[in-house]
Write an enzyme that holds these catalytic residues in place. Sequence first.
Site, short mmCIF file in Angstrom:
data_model
loop_
_atom_site.label_atom_id
_atom_site.label_comp_id
_atom_site.label_asym_id
_atom_site.label_seq_id
_atom_site.Cartn_x
_atom_site.Cartn_y
_atom_site.Cartn_z
N CYS A 162 103.22 89.39 8.98
CA CYS A 162 104.56 89.19 8.43
C CYS A 162 105.61 89.32 9.53
O CYS A 162 105.66 90.33 10.23
CB CYS A 162 104.84 90.19 7.32
SG CYS A 162 106.47 89.98 6.57
N GLY A 210 100.10 78.50 1.37
CA GLY A 210 101.17 79.28 0.77
C GLY A 210 102.30 78.38 0.31
O GLY A 210 102.30 77.89 -0.83
N ARG A 211 103.24 78.13 1.20
CA ARG A 211 104.41 77.32 0.82
C ARG A 211 104.01 75.91 0.38
O ARG A 211 104.70 75.30 -0.44
CB ARG A 211 105.39 77.26 2.00
CG ARG A 211 106.08 78.60 2.28
CD ARG A 211 107.04 78.51 3.47
NE ARG A 211 106.34 78.23 4.71
CZ ARG A 211 106.94 77.90 5.85
NH1 ARG A 211 108.26 77.77 5.88
NH2 ARG A 211 106.24 77.68 6.95
N PRO A 263 99.55 84.94 0.01
CA PRO A 263 100.59 85.74 -0.66
C PRO A 263 101.98 85.31 -0.22
O PRO A 263 102.23 85.14 0.97
CB PRO A 263 100.27 87.17 -0.19
CG PRO A 263 99.53 87.01 1.10
CD PRO A 263 98.79 85.72 1.00
N LEU A 264 102.86 85.09 -1.18
CA LEU A 264 104.24 84.70 -0.90
C LEU A 264 105.16 85.53 -1.80
O LEU A 264 105.09 85.40 -3.03
CB LEU A 264 104.48 83.22 -1.19
CG LEU A 264 104.02 82.18 -0.18
CD1 LEU A 264 104.32 80.79 -0.72
CD2 LEU A 264 104.72 82.37 1.16
N ALA A 265 105.99 86.35 -1.21
CA ALA A 265 106.88 87.20 -1.99
C ALA A 265 107.77 86.36 -2.90
O ALA A 265 108.40 85.40 -2.47
CB ALA A 265 107.74 88.05 -1.06
N GLN A 280 96.71 92.56 -0.89
CA GLN A 280 97.17 92.71 0.50
C GLN A 280 98.14 93.89 0.62
O GLN A 280 99.06 94.02 -0.18
CB GLN A 280 97.88 91.44 0.99
CG GLN A 280 98.26 91.52 2.46
CD GLN A 280 99.04 90.32 2.95
OE1 GLN A 280 100.24 90.20 2.69
NE2 GLN A 280 98.37 89.42 3.65
N GLY A 303 98.89 77.87 7.85
CA GLY A 303 100.12 77.44 8.50
C GLY A 303 100.40 75.96 8.31
O GLY A 303 99.64 75.11 8.81
#
Length: 318
Positions: free
Chosen positions: A102, A225-226, A17-19, A71, A202
């Site tokens: 977070c 994620g990123r 999850p990435l805002a 989540q 990560g």
Amino acid sequence: MRKTKLSFDTPIYVLAPLAGYTDLPFRSVVKKFGADLTVSEMLSSNALVHGSSKTLSMIEKSPNEDPYSVQIAGAEVDVIKQAVEILNEQGGIDVIDLNCGCPVPKIVGHGSGSSLLLNLPLMGNIIRTMKDTSNKEFTSVKIRLGFEKKNHIEIAKVVEDSGADFLAVHGRTRAGKFKAAVDYDAIKEIKEAVKIPVIANGDIDSYEKAKWVLEHTGADGIMIGRGAVGAPWIFHQLKSGTKEIDKNIKHAIILEHFDKMIEFYGSYGVVMFRKHLHTYSKGYSGASALRVRINHIVDPYECRSMIDDFFSNSEIVC
């Protein structure tokens, strides 16, 4: 309780999850092109309980998101319980995940996210409450290695003993934010210390890195994620076992993402897609000119035509 397609018999590939990025359109694209599990953007348990329409809308999933995880973040047992009860009424959710990682000050300041790593009895109580309340098949937890210093084995043991079905580990402490080196050895130590599945997370930003992390840590899966922003085809690479990816596949994925943005957001999807296009175009000839042009276009048809033309004719230069 419905049975899902989620299995740890072979390594799984999960979109983190990435805002602001892992909304329904993006998740549906990575799911179509290889992700085994997608996760909603982090939801505030308080916002859920107070009936926030924006938060409730973030639960919505694409039909192809099967299995699907939601989540939540929070620090109050009663509120978490109510939030889970609300999610129990929502169909199509297979996993409820607790964010204990977070590092953002706003989240930590409320006692949520990685702040829970400072109070393991509370964290354990919250996990047990989620597990006891949920009618979903899985309860999972995302952690970091510690708050200021590493106590990752202790944290992982609490997660396991509290009833979680699996956990995802971001290989930094809270103090490490997103800049410190990821400690993959620590993730390996967690994997060796617990019996539940462990997903490594990560700085996994390439096919080669993903394969190395899986081999080095012995993890049951990886969470990206990123590394997927601007390169959602990493999931296609991993599922197909293909290091190199054809330019035409990238082109198809980018157009699919744009179409999904317009389908979900309407014409405002053009504006929303700009940040993605800036990333997608990195390394292509004429990328700077494209970024200037895209900032002045609001018509979906004109924008799509420009994107199609650019990725059909521009060459990768770096």
